[in-house]
Design a protein around this motif. Structure first.
Motif, PDB file in Angstrom:
ATOM      1  N   ARG A 139      10.173  22.343 -12.853  1.00 36.20           N
ATOM      2  CA  ARG A 139       8.656  22.037 -13.129  1.00 36.20           C
ATOM      3  C   ARG A 139       8.325  20.673 -12.918  1.00 36.20           C
ATOM      4  N   SER A 140       9.114  19.666 -13.184  1.00 34.91           N
ATOM      5  CA  SER A 140       8.891  18.193 -12.842  1.00 34.91           C
ATOM      6  C   SER A 140       8.702  17.866 -11.676  1.00 34.91           C
ATOM      7  N   SER A 141       9.150  18.662 -10.715  1.00 33.98           N
ATOM      8  CA  SER A 141       8.978  18.509  -9.367  1.00 33.98           C
ATOM      9  C   SER A 141       7.354  18.868  -8.948  1.00 33.98           C
ATOM     10  N   ALA A 142       7.112  20.030  -9.531  1.00 34.59           N
ATOM     11  CA  ALA A 142       5.889  20.641  -9.720  1.00 34.59           C
ATOM     12  C   ALA A 142       4.711  19.444  -9.732  1.00 34.59           C
ATOM     13  N   LEU A 143       4.934  18.699 -10.805  1.00 36.39           N
ATOM     14  CA  LEU A 143       4.226  17.748 -11.210  1.00 36.39           C
ATOM     15  C   LEU A 143       4.117  16.379 -10.064  1.00 36.39           C
ATOM     16  N   LEU A 144       5.273  16.259  -9.699  1.00 36.14           N
ATOM     17  CA  LEU A 144       5.457  15.363  -8.359  1.00 36.14           C
ATOM     18  C   LEU A 144       4.592  15.793  -7.323  1.00 36.14           C
ATOM     19  N   ASP A 145       4.698  17.021  -6.992  1.00 40.75           N
ATOM     20  CA  ASP A 145       3.980  17.794  -5.899  1.00 40.75           C
ATOM     21  C   ASP A 145       2.371  17.310  -6.064  1.00 40.75           C
ATOM     22  N   SER A 146       1.955  17.665  -7.215  1.00 44.53           N
ATOM     23  CA  SER A 146       0.490  17.505  -7.649  1.00 44.53           C
ATOM     24  C   SER A 146       0.160  16.008  -7.426  1.00 44.53           C
ATOM     25  N   ILE A 147       0.949  15.251  -7.975  1.00 44.11           N
ATOM     26  CA  ILE A 147       0.546  13.633  -7.577  1.00 44.11           C
ATOM     27  C   ILE A 147       0.405  13.387  -6.167  1.00 44.11           C
ATOM     28  N   VAL A 206       6.390   6.453  -8.751  1.00 40.04           N
ATOM     29  CA  VAL A 206       6.120   7.906  -9.697  1.00 40.04           C
ATOM     30  C   VAL A 206       7.522   8.536  -9.858  1.00 40.04           C
ATOM     31  N   VAL A 207       8.025   8.510 -11.107  1.00 42.41           N
ATOM     32  CA  VAL A 207       9.219   9.045 -11.488  1.00 42.41           C
ATOM     33  C   VAL A 207       8.991  10.282 -12.179  1.00 42.41           C
ATOM     34  N   ALA A 208       9.590  11.202 -11.883  1.00 43.92           N
ATOM     35  CA  ALA A 208       9.532  12.659 -12.550  1.00 43.92           C
ATOM     36  C   ALA A 208      11.047  13.082 -12.882  1.00 43.92           C
ATOM     37  N   THR A 209      11.167  13.747 -14.037  1.00 45.11           N
ATOM     38  CA  THR A 209      12.381  13.975 -14.492  1.00 45.11           C
ATOM     39  C   THR A 209      12.136  15.354 -15.689  1.00 45.11           C
ATOM     40  N   PRO A 210      13.125  16.254 -15.764  1.00 47.74           N
ATOM     41  CA  PRO A 210      13.252  17.152 -16.781  1.00 47.74           C
ATOM     42  C   PRO A 210      13.847  16.551 -17.881  1.00 47.74           C
ATOM     43  N   VAL A 211      13.405  16.835 -19.050  1.00 44.52           N
ATOM     44  CA  VAL A 211      14.192  16.259 -20.518  1.00 44.52           C
ATOM     45  C   VAL A 211      15.226  17.203 -20.846  1.00 44.52           C
ATOM     46  N   TYR A 212      16.467  16.736 -20.837  1.00 42.39           N
ATOM     47  CA  TYR A 212      17.512  17.460 -21.302  1.00 42.39           C
ATOM     48  C   TYR A 212      17.847  16.885 -22.549  1.00 42.39           C
ATOM     49  N   LYS A 213      18.160  17.368 -23.889  1.00 41.22           N
ATOM     50  CA  LYS A 213      18.867  16.916 -25.060  1.00 41.22           C
ATOM     51  C   LYS A 213      18.118  15.336 -25.497  1.00 41.22           C
ATOM     52  N   GLN A 267       0.819  -1.217  -0.064  1.00 38.68           N
ATOM     53  CA  GLN A 267       0.050   0.140   0.040  1.00 38.68           C
ATOM     54  C   GLN A 267       0.887   1.335  -0.117  1.00 38.68           C
ATOM     55  N   SER A 268       2.053   1.144  -0.553  1.00 38.74           N
ATOM     56  CA  SER A 268       2.857   2.014  -0.558  1.00 38.74           C
ATOM     57  C   SER A 268       3.176   2.919  -1.855  1.00 38.74           C
ATOM     58  N   VAL A 269       3.380   4.119  -2.059  1.00 39.81           N
ATOM     59  CA  VAL A 269       3.934   4.771  -3.361  1.00 39.81           C
ATOM     60  C   VAL A 269       5.072   5.557  -3.016  1.00 39.81           C
ATOM     61  N   LEU A 270       6.029   5.325  -3.888  1.00 39.16           N
ATOM     62  CA  LEU A 270       7.354   6.401  -3.725  1.00 39.16           C
ATOM     63  C   LEU A 270       7.346   7.261  -4.900  1.00 39.16           C
ATOM     64  N   LEU A 271       7.483   8.324  -4.491  1.00 38.99           N
ATOM     65  CA  LEU A 271       7.807   9.471  -5.478  1.00 38.99           C
ATOM     66  C   LEU A 271       9.230   9.793  -5.701  1.00 38.99           C
ATOM     67  N   ILE A 272       9.760   9.571  -7.009  1.00 36.07           N
ATOM     68  CA  ILE A 272      11.076   9.931  -7.175  1.00 36.07           C
ATOM     69  C   ILE A 272      11.384  11.170  -7.888  1.00 36.07           C
ATOM     70  N   ALA A 273      11.934  12.054  -7.710  1.00 35.72           N
ATOM     71  CA  ALA A 273      12.399  13.220  -8.210  1.00 35.72           C
ATOM     72  C   ALA A 273      13.737  13.449  -8.819  1.00 35.72           C
ATOM     73  N   GLY A 274      13.818  13.560 -10.299  1.00 38.46           N
ATOM     74  CA  GLY A 274      15.018  13.183 -10.852  1.00 38.46           C
ATOM     75  C   GLY A 274      15.600  14.556 -11.337  1.00 38.46           C
ATOM     76  N   SER A 275      14.808  15.782 -10.902  1.00 31.96           N
ATOM     77  CA  SER A 275      15.734  17.232 -11.110  1.00 31.96           C
ATOM     78  C   SER A 275      16.724  17.427 -10.328  1.00 31.96           C
ATOM     79  N   PRO A 276      17.873  17.990 -10.939  1.00 30.59           N
ATOM     80  CA  PRO A 276      19.028  18.716 -10.111  1.00 30.59           C
ATOM     81  C   PRO A 276      18.696  19.874  -9.302  1.00 30.59           C
ATOM     82  N   SER A 277      17.461  20.568  -9.729  1.00 30.13           N
ATOM     83  CA  SER A 277      17.179  21.688  -9.017  1.00 30.13           C
ATOM     84  C   SER A 277      16.298  21.706  -7.798  1.00 30.13           C
TER      85      SER A 277
END
Length: 200
Positions: free
Chosen positions: A19-27, A76-83, A5-15
């Motif tokens: 914006r990707s962390s904002a999506l994660l906060d919303s989730i 749930v994994v969130a990341t910015p897209v670079y190149k 019954q557990s969910v892990l949110l993984i934030a992949g932004s170096p900042s």
């Protein structure tokens, strides 16, 4: 609460703010509304750089991070897209994981990028890695452009209405696939912009 019954949110932004962390906060907010779930968070940028980069599996922070992933039923994994690829920070963590690290887990990928052209990074860059880690089910990802997660006057990021609707749907699918939870009878509580601003 059990791992089932557990969910892990993984934030992949170096900042710290992104914006990707904002999506994660919303989730995170939407999951909290359901109750009965343990929602944990792993901010990769907070892990010590040397053991992360040198693959020091025995370091306490690395052991803890891998254990967080092992105990979660859904990720749930969130990341910015670079190149046209997910962040290097996220890659370093994923490279550390055992081959079956995501076995029996449902994964929801989230990404943000400067233009719609980077949308395919979810399918062609991130999804194959998640599959290689034996994820049971990788849900359709949510990709948002910069204009869909605008920056407010206080420099924080806000999730726009179009993405808000897509995140609602993504969370309902995640709950159904991971925990067999039915959708709420009244839907999610409306989320005002001020409640989904990014705070890593």
């Amino acid at each position: 609460m059990s791992a089932q019954q557990s969910v892990l949110l993984i934030a992949g932004s170096p900042s710290e703010q992104s914006r990707s962390s904002a999506l994660l906060d919303s989730i995170s907010h939407r999951l909290a509304l359901r109750g009965g779930l343990v929602v944990d968070r792993l901010n990769i940028r907070e892990l010590p750089a040397q053991p992360l980069l040198l693959a020091e599996w025995g370091h306490p922070a690395i052991v803890k991070a891998i254990d967080q992933i092992a105990r979660a039923k859904a990720i749930v994994v969130a990341t910015p897209v670079y190149k046209a690829a997910y962040s290097g920070l996220l890659k370093v963590l994923l490279d550390l994981l055992p081959q079956s690290a995501l076995k029996e887990k449902t994964v929801l990928p989230l990404a943000t990028g400067g233009s719609p052209h980077h949308m395919l990074a979810l399918d062609y860059a991130l999804r194959p890695v998640l599959q290689a880690l034996a994820a049971r089910h990788i849900l359709p990802g949510v990709y948002a452009t910069d204009s869909q997660v605008p920056q407010a006057a206080d420099k924080r990021y806000e999730v726009g209405p179009e993405i808000t609707v897509r995140l609602d749907d993504a969370v309902l699918t995640l709950l159904a696939e991971s925990f067999r939870l039915p959708p709420p009878t009244t839907g999610f509580e409306p989320v005002h912009f001020s409640r989904v601003r990014c705070s890593v």
